[in-house]
Design a protein around this motif. Structure first.
Motif, mmCIF file in Angstrom:
data_model
loop_
_atom_site.group_PDB
_atom_site.id
_atom_site.type_symbol
_atom_site.label_atom_id
_atom_site.label_comp_id
_atom_site.label_asym_id
_atom_site.label_seq_id
_atom_site.Cartn_x
_atom_site.Cartn_y
_atom_site.Cartn_z
ATOM 1 N N GLN A 154 0.859 -1.178 0.000
ATOM 2 C CA GLN A 154 0.000 0.000 0.000
ATOM 3 C C GLN A 154 0.902 1.237 0.000
ATOM 4 O OE1 GLN A 154 -0.020 -1.967 3.032
ATOM 5 N NE2 GLN A 154 1.286 -0.566 4.145
ATOM 6 N N ASP A 155 0.319 2.398 -0.208
ATOM 7 C CA ASP A 155 1.091 3.637 -0.154
ATOM 8 C C ASP A 155 1.682 3.798 1.239
ATOM 9 O OD1 ASP A 155 0.169 4.004 -2.716
ATOM 10 O OD2 ASP A 155 -1.164 5.678 -2.216
ATOM 11 N N MET A 156 2.918 4.292 1.289
ATOM 12 C CA MET A 156 3.575 4.499 2.572
ATOM 13 C C MET A 156 4.567 5.645 2.482
ATOM 14 S SD MET A 156 5.941 1.007 2.639
ATOM 15 C CE MET A 156 4.564 -0.101 2.609
ATOM 16 N N THR A 157 4.746 6.297 3.631
ATOM 17 C CA THR A 157 5.745 7.354 3.765
ATOM 18 C C THR A 157 6.665 6.958 4.904
ATOM 19 O OG1 THR A 157 4.180 9.039 3.017
ATOM 20 C CG2 THR A 157 6.119 9.814 4.218
ATOM 21 N N VAL A 158 7.976 6.971 4.632
ATOM 22 C CA VAL A 158 8.954 6.571 5.633
ATOM 23 C C VAL A 158 10.036 7.629 5.803
ATOM 24 C CG1 VAL A 158 8.616 4.090 5.238
ATOM 25 C CG2 VAL A 158 10.412 5.288 3.997
ATOM 26 N N ARG A 159 10.630 7.589 6.959
ATOM 27 C CA ARG A 159 11.820 8.376 7.254
ATOM 28 C C ARG A 159 12.983 7.381 7.210
ATOM 29 N NH1 ARG A 159 10.132 10.439 11.981
ATOM 30 N NH2 ARG A 159 9.130 12.091 10.809
ATOM 31 N N ALA A 160 13.921 7.597 6.307
ATOM 32 C CA ALA A 160 15.080 6.702 6.170
ATOM 33 C C ALA A 160 16.105 7.084 7.234
ATOM 34 C CB ALA A 160 15.669 6.817 4.767
ATOM 35 N N ILE A 161 16.179 6.282 8.281
ATOM 36 C CA ILE A 161 17.028 6.629 9.433
ATOM 37 C C ILE A 161 18.317 5.818 9.506
ATOM 38 C CG2 ILE A 161 15.130 7.524 10.823
ATOM 39 C CD1 ILE A 161 15.047 4.845 12.286
ATOM 40 N N SER A 162 18.469 4.827 8.650
ATOM 41 C CA SER A 162 19.681 3.988 8.636
ATOM 42 C C SER A 162 20.297 4.040 7.249
ATOM 43 C CB SER A 162 19.335 2.552 9.018
ATOM 44 O OG SER A 162 18.883 2.466 10.329
ATOM 45 N N ARG A 163 21.150 5.019 7.053
ATOM 46 C CA ARG A 163 21.730 5.262 5.733
ATOM 47 C C ARG A 163 23.229 4.983 5.754
ATOM 48 N NH1 ARG A 163 18.652 9.810 3.222
ATOM 49 N NH2 ARG A 163 19.987 9.360 1.445
ATOM 50 N N LEU A 164 23.771 4.641 4.610
ATOM 51 C CA LEU A 164 25.197 4.383 4.487
ATOM 52 C C LEU A 164 25.997 5.648 4.792
ATOM 53 C CD1 LEU A 164 27.586 2.574 3.740
ATOM 54 C CD2 LEU A 164 27.183 3.189 1.342
ATOM 55 N N ALA A 165 25.549 6.783 4.261
ATOM 56 C CA ALA A 165 26.256 8.051 4.498
ATOM 57 C C ALA A 165 26.317 8.320 6.001
ATOM 58 C CB ALA A 165 25.546 9.190 3.783
ATOM 59 N N GLY A 166 27.506 8.532 6.484
ATOM 60 C CA GLY A 166 27.710 8.849 7.895
ATOM 61 C C GLY A 166 27.778 7.641 8.814
ATOM 62 N N SER A 167 27.620 6.438 8.263
ATOM 63 C CA SER A 167 27.616 5.235 9.111
ATOM 64 C C SER A 167 29.018 4.727 9.430
ATOM 65 C CB SER A 167 26.833 4.107 8.425
ATOM 66 O OG SER A 167 27.560 3.600 7.314
ATOM 67 N N GLY A 168 29.996 5.092 8.605
ATOM 68 C CA GLY A 168 31.349 4.578 8.787
ATOM 69 C C GLY A 168 31.547 3.198 8.171
ATOM 70 N N ARG A 169 30.513 2.642 7.590
ATOM 71 C CA ARG A 169 30.626 1.326 6.959
ATOM 72 C C ARG A 169 31.172 1.489 5.548
ATOM 73 N NH1 ARG A 169 27.698 -2.787 9.455
ATOM 74 N NH2 ARG A 169 26.491 -2.080 11.248
ATOM 75 N N LYS A 170 31.824 0.448 5.044
ATOM 76 C CA LYS A 170 32.397 0.513 3.695
ATOM 77 C C LYS A 170 31.353 0.340 2.599
ATOM 78 C CE LYS A 170 33.770 -4.321 3.627
ATOM 79 N NZ LYS A 170 33.796 -5.160 2.520
ATOM 80 N N ASP A 171 30.244 -0.352 2.925
ATOM 81 C CA ASP A 171 29.154 -0.507 1.964
ATOM 82 C C ASP A 171 27.855 -0.751 2.724
ATOM 83 O OD1 ASP A 171 28.901 -3.317 2.556
ATOM 84 O OD2 ASP A 171 30.436 -3.757 1.057
ATOM 85 N N ALA A 172 26.755 -0.778 2.002
ATOM 86 C CA ALA A 172 25.436 -0.929 2.624
ATOM 87 C C ALA A 172 25.149 -2.358 3.042
ATOM 88 C CB ALA A 172 24.354 -0.433 1.668
ATOM 89 N N GLY A 173 25.877 -3.311 2.497
ATOM 90 C CA GLY A 173 25.644 -4.726 2.771
ATOM 91 C C GLY A 173 25.276 -5.454 1.496
ATOM 92 N N ALA A 174 25.270 -6.772 1.567
ATOM 93 C CA ALA A 174 24.903 -7.586 0.409
ATOM 94 C C ALA A 174 23.447 -7.320 0.039
ATOM 95 C CB ALA A 174 25.101 -9.063 0.725
#
Length: 121
Positions: free
Chosen positions: A86-106
Motif C-alpha cells: 500500500q502507499d507508505m511514507t517513511v523516514r530513512a534513518i539507517s543510511r550508508l552516508a555517515g555510518s562509517g561502513r564501507k558498503d550498505a551490505g549484500a
C-alpha cells in the motif's frame, strides 16, 4: 502500484509486493543500510513510518526488535521484513552516508528471508 514517499526525498511507484529495503535502494535511490543482507538479524535497515505502516509483521522482525529493545519505539520497523502493498511514507534513518561502513551490505533477495511467518505488531 503502491507509492513510496521518503521524507525529504521523492515519491516513487513501487511494484506490488516488493521488499521495502530493495524499493528504497532501487526506486527511491536511498543509500539504505542492510548489513545482514536482509535476513532480520542486524536491525541496520530500520525505517520510521510517517504513514502507511503495515499492521502485520514477521515473527523474525518482532523477535529481533524485541531482543534489541526497539519494539516499543513508535513506527520503527525493519525495511527488510516489509512488502510494499500500500502507499507508505517513511523516514530513512539507517543510511550508508555517515555510518562509517564501507558498503550498505549484500543486496537482499527479492523474497523476505527468513520465510515469513506473519503476526500482528
Amino acid at each position: 502500484m503502491p507509492k513510496l514517499t521518503v521524507e525529504g526525498g521523492s515519491t516513487v511507484d513501487v511494484p506490488q509486493g516488493k521488499r521495502l529495503v530493495n524499493a528504497l535502494t532501487d526506486e527511491a535511490k536511498i543509500d539504505q543500510l542492510h548489513a545482514c543482507g536482509g535476513n532480520a538479524r542486524c536491525t541496520t535497515c530500520r525505517v520510521q513510518f510517517v504513514s502507511g505502516e503495515p499492521t502485520k509483521m514477521t515473527q523474525a522482525e518482532k523477535q529481533v526488535l524485541t531482543e534489541r529493545g526497539l519494539i516499543g519505539q513508535a513506527s520503527l520497523r525493519l525495511s527488510c521484513q516489509i512488502q510494499c502493498e500500500q502507499d507508505m511514507t517513511v523516514r530513512a534513518i539507517s543510511r550508508l552516508a555517515g555510518s562509517g561502513r564501507k558498503d550498505a551490505g549484500a543486496r537482499p533477495t527479492d523474497d523476505i528471508t527468513p520465510p515469513p511467518v506473519w503476526t500482528m505488531k
